[in-house]
Write a protein that holds these residues in place. Sequence first.
Motif, PDB file in Angstrom:
ATOM      1  N   ILE A  26     -80.171  57.920  29.553  1.00  0.00           N
ATOM      2  CA  ILE A  26     -81.263  57.982  30.008  1.00  0.00           C
ATOM      3  C   ILE A  26     -81.795  56.552  29.440  1.00  0.00           C
ATOM      4  CG2 ILE A  26     -84.437  57.956  30.024  1.00  0.00           C
ATOM      5  CD1 ILE A  26     -82.756  61.520  30.036  1.00  0.00           C
ATOM      6  N   GLY A  27     -81.630  56.323  28.480  1.00  0.00           N
ATOM      7  CA  GLY A  27     -81.761  54.803  28.005  1.00  0.00           C
ATOM      8  C   GLY A  27     -81.096  54.061  28.409  1.00  0.00           C
ATOM      9  N   MET A  28     -79.442  54.503  28.533  1.00  0.00           N
ATOM     10  CA  MET A  28     -78.715  53.333  29.315  1.00  0.00           C
ATOM     11  C   MET A  28     -78.728  53.144  30.714  1.00  0.00           C
ATOM     12  SD  MET A  28     -75.170  54.885  26.956  1.00  0.00           S
ATOM     13  CE  MET A  28     -74.207  53.304  27.581  1.00  0.00           C
ATOM     14  N   ILE A  29     -79.721  53.789  31.235  1.00  0.00           N
ATOM     15  CA  ILE A  29     -79.425  53.799  33.067  1.00  0.00           C
ATOM     16  C   ILE A  29     -80.759  53.454  33.039  1.00  0.00           C
ATOM     17  CG2 ILE A  29     -80.228  55.078  34.860  1.00  0.00           C
ATOM     18  CD1 ILE A  29     -79.121  57.149  34.074  1.00  0.00           C
ATOM     19  N   LYS A  30     -81.568  52.973  32.097  1.00  0.00           N
ATOM     20  CA  LYS A  30     -83.400  52.402  32.382  1.00  0.00           C
ATOM     21  C   LYS A  30     -82.655  51.051  32.378  1.00  0.00           C
ATOM     22  CE  LYS A  30     -86.558  55.620  31.145  1.00  0.00           C
ATOM     23  NZ  LYS A  30     -87.218  56.235  30.101  1.00  0.00           N
ATOM     24  N   THR A  31     -81.262  50.989  31.913  1.00  0.00           N
ATOM     25  CA  THR A  31     -80.692  49.166  31.291  1.00  0.00           C
ATOM     26  C   THR A  31     -80.579  48.211  32.687  1.00  0.00           C
ATOM     27  OG1 THR A  31     -80.259  49.899  29.070  1.00  0.00           O
ATOM     28  CG2 THR A  31     -79.913  47.774  29.676  1.00  0.00           C
ATOM     29  N   ILE A  32     -79.786  49.483  33.467  1.00  0.00           N
ATOM     30  CA  ILE A  32     -79.495  48.837  34.277  1.00  0.00           C
ATOM     31  C   ILE A  32     -79.736  49.520  35.681  1.00  0.00           C
ATOM     32  CG2 ILE A  32     -77.554  48.205  33.344  1.00  0.00           C
ATOM     33  CD1 ILE A  32     -75.853  50.949  33.949  1.00  0.00           C
ATOM     34  N   SER A  33     -80.976  50.149  35.366  1.00  0.00           N
ATOM     35  CA  SER A  33     -81.178  50.649  36.646  1.00  0.00           C
ATOM     36  C   SER A  33     -81.545  50.549  38.350  1.00  0.00           C
ATOM     37  CB  SER A  33     -82.464  51.343  36.361  1.00  0.00           C
ATOM     38  OG  SER A  33     -83.403  50.002  36.668  1.00  0.00           O
ATOM     39  N   HIS A  34     -81.115  49.453  38.290  1.00  0.00           N
ATOM     40  CA  HIS A  34     -81.761  48.362  38.615  1.00  0.00           C
ATOM     41  C   HIS A  34     -79.670  48.038  39.821  1.00  0.00           C
ATOM     42  CE1 HIS A  34     -81.177  45.515  35.940  1.00  0.00           C
ATOM     43  NE2 HIS A  34     -80.238  44.561  36.517  1.00  0.00           N
ATOM     44  N   LEU A  35     -78.655  48.823  39.148  1.00  0.00           N
ATOM     45  CA  LEU A  35     -77.883  48.076  39.434  1.00  0.00           C
ATOM     46  C   LEU A  35     -77.201  49.779  39.845  1.00  0.00           C
ATOM     47  CD1 LEU A  35     -76.281  46.194  36.829  1.00  0.00           C
ATOM     48  CD2 LEU A  35     -76.992  45.239  39.130  1.00  0.00           C
ATOM     49  N   VAL A  36     -78.235  50.883  39.615  1.00  0.00           N
ATOM     50  CA  VAL A  36     -76.973  52.271  40.153  1.00  0.00           C
ATOM     51  C   VAL A  36     -78.189  52.752  40.896  1.00  0.00           C
ATOM     52  CG1 VAL A  36     -75.665  51.830  37.456  1.00  0.00           C
ATOM     53  CG2 VAL A  36     -78.338  53.260  37.925  1.00  0.00           C
ATOM     54  N   SER A  37     -77.286  54.271  41.158  1.00  0.00           N
ATOM     55  CA  SER A  37     -78.513  55.273  42.101  1.00  0.00           C
ATOM     56  C   SER A  37     -78.209  56.253  41.202  1.00  0.00           C
ATOM     57  CB  SER A  37     -78.619  55.335  43.553  1.00  0.00           C
ATOM     58  OG  SER A  37     -76.873  56.234  43.669  1.00  0.00           O
ATOM     59  N   ILE A  38     -79.059  56.991  40.916  1.00  0.00           N
ATOM     60  CA  ILE A  38     -78.958  58.677  40.282  1.00  0.00           C
ATOM     61  C   ILE A  38     -79.161  59.400  41.050  1.00  0.00           C
ATOM     62  CG2 ILE A  38     -79.297  60.192  37.721  1.00  0.00           C
ATOM     63  CD1 ILE A  38     -78.719  56.942  37.545  1.00  0.00           C
ATOM     64  N   ASN A  39     -78.314  60.821  40.798  1.00  0.00           N
ATOM     65  CA  ASN A  39     -78.527  61.938  41.384  1.00  0.00           C
ATOM     66  C   ASN A  39     -78.083  63.287  40.162  1.00  0.00           C
ATOM     67  OD1 ASN A  39     -78.529  61.458  44.304  1.00  0.00           O
ATOM     68  ND2 ASN A  39     -77.011  61.095  45.115  1.00  0.00           N
ATOM     69  N   GLU A  40     -78.652  64.286  40.215  1.00  0.00           N
ATOM     70  CA  GLU A  40     -78.956  65.174  39.213  1.00  0.00           C
ATOM     71  C   GLU A  40     -78.355  66.540  40.088  1.00  0.00           C
ATOM     72  OE1 GLU A  40     -82.960  66.687  38.722  1.00  0.00           O
ATOM     73  OE2 GLU A  40     -84.070  65.319  37.730  1.00  0.00           O
ATOM     74  N   ILE A  41     -77.650  67.480  39.186  1.00  0.00           N
ATOM     75  CA  ILE A  41     -76.852  68.475  39.098  1.00  0.00           C
ATOM     76  C   ILE A  41     -76.802  69.334  38.491  1.00  0.00           C
ATOM     77  CG2 ILE A  41     -73.345  68.800  39.901  1.00  0.00           C
ATOM     78  CD1 ILE A  41     -73.213  65.860  39.741  1.00  0.00           C
ATOM     79  N   GLU A  42     -76.821  69.986  39.000  1.00  0.00           N
ATOM     80  CA  GLU A  42     -77.812  71.552  38.121  1.00  0.00           C
ATOM     81  C   GLU A  42     -76.431  72.259  37.917  1.00  0.00           C
ATOM     82  OE1 GLU A  42     -80.568  72.775  37.800  1.00  0.00           O
ATOM     83  OE2 GLU A  42     -81.117  70.906  38.708  1.00  0.00           O
TER      84      GLU A  42
END
Length: 59
Positions: A43-59
């Motif tokens: 989650i911390g890594m995603i916050k660092t590059i949040s403007h470059l990626v898109s996230i989807n949750e998978i159950e």
Amino acid sequence: MKLEIKLTRSLIGRKPNQVKTAHALGLRKMNQVVVKESNDAIIGMIKTISHLVSINEIE
């Protein structure tokens, strides 16, 4: 819970720490998708590059 992370913007011209973070997540090419287990480090890594990626949750 798992997260599907997709690199939607280019790494060209980005700060070195952002490029290294994307590479550490396994993202090297645009539109590449990786699936990671959700934890504090990811989650911390995603916050660092949040403007470059898109996230989807998978159950």
